[in-house]
Design a protein around this motif. Structure first.
Motif, short mmCIF file in Angstrom:
data_model
loop_
_atom_site.label_atom_id
_atom_site.label_comp_id
_atom_site.label_asym_id
_atom_site.label_seq_id
_atom_site.Cartn_x
_atom_site.Cartn_y
_atom_site.Cartn_z
N PRO A 5 -8.35 23.12 58.65
CA PRO A 5 -8.53 24.61 58.77
C PRO A 5 -8.49 24.94 60.11
N LEU A 6 -8.00 26.23 60.24
CA LEU A 6 -7.80 26.94 61.77
C LEU A 6 -9.29 27.12 62.22
N PRO A 7 -9.58 26.41 63.34
CA PRO A 7 -10.71 26.75 63.76
C PRO A 7 -10.94 27.87 64.61
N PRO A 8 -12.26 28.49 64.64
CA PRO A 8 -12.62 29.71 65.33
C PRO A 8 -11.84 29.72 66.74
N ALA A 28 -11.73 39.05 60.11
CA ALA A 28 -11.56 37.74 60.75
C ALA A 28 -12.41 37.63 61.86
N ALA A 29 -12.62 38.95 62.47
CA ALA A 29 -13.43 38.87 63.53
C ALA A 29 -14.93 38.12 63.28
N LYS A 30 -15.41 38.45 61.98
CA LYS A 30 -16.75 37.98 61.69
C LYS A 30 -16.70 36.28 61.64
N LEU A 31 -15.44 35.85 61.38
CA LEU A 31 -15.37 34.53 61.33
C LEU A 31 -14.83 33.77 62.65
N GLY A 32 -14.91 34.73 63.67
CA GLY A 32 -14.68 34.15 65.07
C GLY A 32 -13.24 33.99 65.21
N LEU A 33 -12.23 34.57 64.39
CA LEU A 33 -10.93 34.45 64.61
C LEU A 33 -10.41 35.84 64.96
N ASP A 34 -9.13 35.64 65.54
CA ASP A 34 -8.47 36.99 66.37
C ASP A 34 -7.48 37.22 65.60
#
Lengths: 362, 362
Positions: A5-8, A28-34
């Motif tokens: 999985p793609l990490p934060p 996505a932001a909630k999961l730390g993803l940009d």
């Protein structure tokens, strides 16, 4: 792309800058993803909730190359992304999820229904139409009235016309300006349902509870969910979703619009290879909403729980209806979601309201 | 600023780019409001969820002028914004909410406790300390052990030291490097509670249900809410929140940390004029969460419902604990919130997890 999985801290590219892209970016932001948005729109709803937007046409080679350097995976928020765009991304070794095959079948109504039937998902009877003569022949077979739609383009009721009888056929065909078309039998349906489903990179499948939808003038007006359905209906919906997603090796959230016929059978009206307006209720009615679920899937994360936490009535705010925001903001029963669109154009989806009540315990 | 609420499409400036600014920006987006961040950090958590960030020190006159041109109101996500910054904004006719007076009292622990007592909110006994001699005198009055803290700065347990007895006083004072300090009596508390409250521009007040908090090494570890409290406790908390907010003509969300003493009385430990870590549970446990509530207040909107929809246990993810995200992402009971911080520094708040269970019906 790696199987892990793609990490934060990873970055997801989204083709499209509308409200669906906006709500995907927020999830996505909630999961730390940009998120990086690619859109031709200088001031899109999605661009205002991300640091980086590339403003260009979807098939601009330079823009796609720039996007490919910034992102770990690309997804899309609408089904009319040009095939050339996803082909270029593939050539740049960028993973596009859902797989571009889903785009191809969703962009052409004849291909879509042919695909669905092949995958084992029932539809109404239909025929490809490329002339007034072909329309007359198909009408005789399918029966009137029937619905004539352009094969490509058109949404929210645009690009379609009823053919009332054989005499009306030439005029109906002319109304579509000679565009390649599809004739669809009228579905004698008792209600419109939809299933929002997701499939992870590992093939895991999760369905949200079914939703019942009410359209007006071809535009979604209201969704009520979880819809009261029996086990037979649920099993049909599960089978359809599983068959469609498996056939497309699908990764992400899909919206499948269904007609329930008088005899209880479900037929697929259309599929949308993306998050879907009839899934907005999940934002306030499910453990995980459809936007987070889509991000989880395309990032290779495990899917989230789709369990309902409440019963939701979702109402779209169209055009000037959004001017009612002060009253809605003051209504303790209304969960207000606004898309940041600058102008209240008639019929335009400006936001939605979710009204939640406790689940009936059955 | 006009008295009417800011319409969707308006822009809120936020001083600070941390996770609180990030979650405020996400909440603003949901309401169709735009956000501009001002932060000295080149790559802040908040900047990645907004289109526009001004990277500058908080009191940079040019940056503040640029900000003032872009926004309709300014708020802040941490209490150590320099007074010079808010003074400059005031001179530029920018409304800053909450009122900078709240910043002033929150930045100095002696001023804070003095203010609280004046407003009618009880605290532990305390004394201003500016020398080892003053410390010895105060210790005799307040009793040992007592807690010596710097008046300004310090958070999450930094800048404080216990004074065990009179003999320890000179060393304790030296441990704070001679900084102006406050000596606080030890609170004999049975539990730590907090109240997250909001006050609208029209003076309307709304309290979230009380939360019970567990700190470790001065850092919040866990919040459980709604906390089981009797009506007498709730009334005390309501009175404290109302008195504090009225005295500051407060607009926005405030976090008030409370000690409940063995006799049931509540005393205020400290106030934070902003959204608060002990209010993160509201994201998955209340109709409106603290971030949306703060945005509503500073935008002049009516406050949202603070009714609880579930019982939440919130756990902070500190430092390397965030590396556990794959397990948490796969846990259907965990609602994961990550802040997009690039490095897992020891003790750093990287995210939090909300675990929700149905409310006990009482």
């Amino acid at each position: 792309m790696a199987d892990s999985p793609l990490p934060p801290g990873s970055t997801i590219g989204i083709l499209g800058g509308g409200q669906l892209g906006r709500m995907l970016a927020l999830a996505a932001a909630k999961l730390g993803l940009d998120v990086v948005i690619l859109t031709p729109d200088e001031d899109s709803p999605a661009s205002r909730v991300v640091k980086k937007t590339i403003v260009a046409t979807y098939d601009d080679p330079k823009a796609l190359k720039a996007l490919s350097r910034l992102v770990d995976v690309v997804t899309y928020e609408f089904e009319n992304v040009p095939a050339a765009a996803v082909e270029q991304l593939a050539a740049l070794n960028v993973t596009v999820s859902p797989d571009p095959r889903a785009l191809a079948v969703a962009q052409d109504r004849v291909d879509e229904k042919t695909f669905l039937n092949t995958a084992g998902a029932p539809t109404v009877a239909f025929a490809a139409i490329d002339s007034a003569e072909a329309l007359a022949i198909a009408l005789a077979e399918i029966g009137a009235p029937a619905l004539l739609k352009t094969r490509r383009g058109g949404y929210d009721g645009k690009g379609q016309t009823w053919v009332e009888n054989a005499a009306d056929a030439p005029a109906a065909f002319a109304r579509l300006d000679g565009a390649p078309a599809i004739l669809e039998a009228r579905a004698e349906f008792v209600r419109e349902l939809s299933v929002i489903a997701a499939r992870g990179r590992d093939g895991e499948i999760a369905l949200f509870p079914l939703a019942e939808n009410h359209h007006e003038n071809g535009v979604l007006r209201r969704t009520s969910a979880p819809a009261p359905v029996g086990s037979a209906t649920l099993e049909q919906a599960e089978r359809i979703a599983a068959q469609v997603m498996a056939a497309l090796d699908y990764v992400g959230v899909i919206g499948i619009e269904l007609f329930q016929l008088t005899d209880g059978r479900l037929v697929v009206n259309e599929i949308a290879p993306r998050v879907h307006n009839t899934g907005h209720w999940t934002q306030d009615g499910c453990v995980t909403d459809q936007f987070e679920q889509h991000i989880r899937a395309v990032a290779g994360w495990p899917l989230g729980s789709t369990a309902a936490t409440g019963h939701v009535e979702m109402t779209n705010l169209l055009g000037e209806e959004a001017a009612d925001w002060p009253r809605l903001a003051a209504d303790p029963e209304a969960r207000l979601h606004l898309y940041g669109k600058r102008e209240m154009v008639a019929g335009r989806k400006m936001g939605h309201v979710n009204r939640v009540r406790p689940l009936e315990r059955g």
